[in-house]
Design a protein around this motif. Structure first.
Motif, PDB file in Angstrom:
ATOM      1  N   ILE A   1      22.796 -20.897  -5.931  1.00 35.91           N
ATOM      2  CA  ILE A   1      21.786 -20.910  -4.871  1.00 35.91           C
ATOM      3  C   ILE A   1      21.453 -22.368  -4.572  1.00 35.91           C
ATOM      4  CG2 ILE A   1      19.781 -20.662  -6.384  1.00 35.91           C
ATOM      5  CD1 ILE A   1      18.733 -18.696  -4.105  1.00 35.91           C
ATOM      6  N   VAL A   2      21.507 -22.729  -3.289  1.00 33.94           N
ATOM      7  CA  VAL A   2      21.292 -24.117  -2.870  1.00 33.94           C
ATOM      8  C   VAL A   2      19.853 -24.328  -2.421  1.00 33.94           C
ATOM      9  CG1 VAL A   2      22.062 -25.923  -1.281  1.00 33.94           C
ATOM     10  CG2 VAL A   2      23.697 -24.257  -2.137  1.00 33.94           C
ATOM     11  N   THR A   3      19.350 -23.428  -1.589  1.00 33.73           N
ATOM     12  CA  THR A   3      17.961 -23.511  -1.130  1.00 33.73           C
ATOM     13  C   THR A   3      17.357 -22.122  -1.119  1.00 33.73           C
ATOM     14  OG1 THR A   3      18.543 -23.209   1.205  1.00 33.73           O
ATOM     15  CG2 THR A   3      18.428 -25.477   0.395  1.00 33.73           C
ATOM     16  N   GLY A   4      16.042 -22.067  -1.141  1.00 34.24           N
ATOM     17  CA  GLY A   4      15.345 -20.799  -1.051  1.00 34.24           C
ATOM     18  C   GLY A   4      14.960 -20.245  -2.407  1.00 34.24           C
ATOM     19  N   MET A   5      14.331 -19.102  -2.359  1.00 37.04           N
ATOM     20  CA  MET A   5      13.844 -18.445  -3.564  1.00 37.04           C
ATOM     21  C   MET A   5      14.836 -17.380  -4.014  1.00 37.04           C
ATOM     22  SD  MET A   5      10.938 -19.919  -4.082  1.00 37.04           S
ATOM     23  CE  MET A   5      10.149 -18.850  -5.242  1.00 37.04           C
ATOM     24  N   GLU A   6      15.148 -17.373  -5.290  1.00 40.15           N
ATOM     25  CA  GLU A   6      16.074 -16.390  -5.831  1.00 40.15           C
ATOM     26  C   GLU A   6      15.391 -15.044  -6.086  1.00 40.15           C
ATOM     27  OE1 GLU A   6      19.863 -16.484  -8.837  1.00 40.15           O
ATOM     28  OE2 GLU A   6      18.529 -18.187  -8.705  1.00 40.15           O
ATOM     29  N   GLU A   7      14.073 -15.075  -6.247  1.00 42.11           N
ATOM     30  CA  GLU A   7      13.318 -13.830  -6.422  1.00 42.11           C
ATOM     31  C   GLU A   7      11.905 -14.016  -5.914  1.00 42.11           C
ATOM     32  OE1 GLU A   7      12.090 -14.196 -11.095  1.00 42.11           O
ATOM     33  OE2 GLU A   7      14.042 -13.335 -10.605  1.00 42.11           O
ATOM     34  N   GLY A   8      11.239 -12.898  -5.637  1.00 37.32           N
ATOM     35  CA  GLY A   8       9.881 -12.965  -5.115  1.00 37.32           C
ATOM     36  C   GLY A   8       9.192 -11.620  -5.212  1.00 37.32           C
ATOM     37  N   ILE A   9       7.894 -11.633  -4.894  1.00 36.22           N
ATOM     38  CA  ILE A   9       7.077 -10.422  -4.954  1.00 36.22           C
ATOM     39  C   ILE A   9       6.176 -10.389  -3.725  1.00 36.22           C
ATOM     40  CG2 ILE A   9       5.331 -11.538  -6.388  1.00 36.22           C
ATOM     41  CD1 ILE A   9       4.948  -8.845  -7.804  1.00 36.22           C
ATOM     42  N   SER A  10       6.039  -9.212  -3.129  1.00 39.47           N
ATOM     43  CA  SER A  10       5.275  -9.066  -1.885  1.00 39.47           C
ATOM     44  C   SER A  10       3.815  -8.741  -2.169  1.00 39.47           C
ATOM     45  CB  SER A  10       5.878  -7.955  -1.023  1.00 39.47           C
ATOM     46  OG  SER A  10       5.518  -6.687  -1.542  1.00 39.47           O
ATOM     47  N   GLN A  11       3.080  -8.612  -1.095  1.00 36.76           N
ATOM     48  CA  GLN A  11       1.698  -8.147  -1.165  1.00 36.76           C
ATOM     49  C   GLN A  11       1.684  -6.627  -1.318  1.00 36.76           C
ATOM     50  OE1 GLN A  11       3.306  -8.992   1.585  1.00 36.76           O
ATOM     51  NE2 GLN A  11       2.802  -7.541   3.211  1.00 36.76           N
ATOM     52  N   ILE A  12       0.537  -6.079  -1.701  1.00 37.25           N
ATOM     53  CA  ILE A  12       0.365  -4.623  -1.743  1.00 37.25           C
ATOM     54  C   ILE A  12       0.034  -4.155  -0.329  1.00 37.25           C
ATOM     55  CG2 ILE A  12      -1.071  -2.732  -2.618  1.00 37.25           C
ATOM     56  CD1 ILE A  12      -1.463  -4.342  -5.168  1.00 37.25           C
ATOM     57  N   ALA A  13       0.676  -3.072   0.086  1.00 35.56           N
ATOM     58  CA  ALA A  13       0.435  -2.533   1.432  1.00 35.56           C
ATOM     59  C   ALA A  13       0.137  -1.044   1.353  1.00 35.56           C
ATOM     60  CB  ALA A  13       1.645  -2.779   2.328  1.00 35.56           C
ATOM     61  N   LYS A  14      -0.708  -0.595   2.270  1.00 35.49           N
ATOM     62  CA  LYS A  14      -1.062   0.824   2.356  1.00 35.49           C
ATOM     63  C   LYS A  14      -0.127   1.535   3.332  1.00 35.49           C
ATOM     64  CE  LYS A  14      -5.281   2.301   2.281  1.00 35.49           C
ATOM     65  NZ  LYS A  14      -5.263   3.014   1.019  1.00 35.49           N
ATOM     66  N   LYS A  15       0.013   2.817   3.126  1.00 36.41           N
ATOM     67  CA  LYS A  15       0.826   3.660   3.997  1.00 36.41           C
ATOM     68  C   LYS A  15       0.110   3.852   5.332  1.00 36.41           C
ATOM     69  CE  LYS A  15       0.974   7.818   2.568  1.00 36.41           C
ATOM     70  NZ  LYS A  15       1.251   9.067   1.854  1.00 36.41           N
ATOM     71  N   SER A  16       0.867   3.837   6.430  1.00 34.12           N
ATOM     72  CA  SER A  16       0.271   4.065   7.745  1.00 34.12           C
ATOM     73  C   SER A  16      -0.258   5.497   7.828  1.00 34.12           C
ATOM     74  CB  SER A  16       1.293   3.806   8.855  1.00 34.12           C
ATOM     75  OG  SER A  16       2.345   4.749   8.796  1.00 34.12           O
ATOM     76  N   GLN A  17      -1.271   5.687   8.635  1.00 35.19           N
ATOM     77  CA  GLN A  17      -1.923   6.993   8.730  1.00 35.19           C
ATOM     78  C   GLN A  17      -1.333   7.879   9.833  1.00 35.19           C
ATOM     79  OE1 GLN A  17      -4.156   7.975   6.373  1.00 35.19           O
ATOM     80  NE2 GLN A  17      -3.503   6.040   5.476  1.00 35.19           N
ATOM     81  N   ASP A  18      -0.273   7.414  10.497  1.00 36.29           N
ATOM     82  CA  ASP A  18       0.368   8.227  11.531  1.00 36.29           C
ATOM     83  C   ASP A  18       1.456   9.103  10.909  1.00 36.29           C
ATOM     84  OD1 ASP A  18       2.350   6.426  10.969  1.00 36.29           O
ATOM     85  OD2 ASP A  18       2.387   5.503  12.950  1.00 36.29           O
ATOM     86  N   GLU A  19       2.211   9.796  11.755  1.00 33.30           N
ATOM     87  CA  GLU A  19       3.230  10.720  11.258  1.00 33.30           C
ATOM     88  C   GLU A  19       4.402  10.014  10.578  1.00 33.30           C
ATOM     89  OE1 GLU A  19       4.122   9.593  15.410  1.00 33.30           O
ATOM     90  OE2 GLU A  19       2.374  10.524  14.511  1.00 33.30           O
TER      91      GLU A  19
END
Length: 194
Positions: A49-67
């Motif tokens: 790997i030359v540039t960038g992140m090899e691993e990461g973690i996202s934010q917590i997200a809620k499920k949309s309330q639509d269908e």
């Protein structure tokens, strides 16, 4: 021993580059809510790997309330790799986690895909799966203790060794968009259709 010449910009000549930018857009797990994802790029020994992140973690997200009931992360990916050999082509491993009814952090799904071998934009819908207990006793024990079966290291998914003895079941999907750019790929006799 292979000797590599250095170019004026300090990069080793005799290598090609693969650059990927994109995002882990969304997930569809209708029966779960409040989830986050982890990602890791895994590659063969000839890759770096030359540039960038090899691993990461996202934010917590809620499920949309639509269908559609989607969990939207729009979590960015950005990495560049270099290699002298296409063997061990980079793979993207995604692990999705959430809380169970007891408040334990449990895996909701694992998925893996190779980076595209053709330049340009692509959209991948990755089917996810979870490991299963191998006996009824283990199922009951894992439910009582709140410790569900999971991989100690999700990078195992990028290899074929030992995966045939793992019980899994399908569960959910994750959508990823990727833009891939190649540099010096054709100079070494590699053809990828772009």
């Amino acid at each position: 021993m292979k000797v590599q010449k250095m170019s004026d910009n300090g990069m080793a000549s005799g290598m090609f580059l693969v650059s990927v930018i994109g995002q882990i857009e969304k997930a569809h797990f209708p029966e779960f809510d409040n989830m986050y994802c982890k990602y890791a790029f895994v590659h063969g020994p000839d890759w770096e790997i030359v540039t960038g992140m090899e691993e990461g973690i996202s934010q917590i997200a809620k499920k949309s309330q639509d269908e559609r009931q989607l969990v939207v992360w729009n979590f960015p990916l950005d990495a560049s790799f270099r290699s002298t050999n296409p063997h061990g082509w980079p793979q993207l491993i995604i692990s999705v986690y959430g809380l169970d009814t007891f408040g334990n952090d449990v895996v909701r799904g694992y998925g893996v895909c190779h980076l595209p071998i053709v330049g340009g934009k692509s959209c991948k819908n990755i089917s996810m799966f979870v490991p299963q207990s191998s006996s009824l006793l283990q199922k009951v024990t894992s439910w009582l203790t709140g410790r569900r079966p999971e991989y100690v290291d999700a990078r195992l998914l990028a290899r074929g060794d030992g995966r045939e003895v793992t019980r899994v079941r399908s569960q959910g999907s994750v959508t990823v968009t990727l833009d891939v750019i190649f540099k010096d790929f054709h100079q070494y006799g590699f053809e990828n259709g772009s």
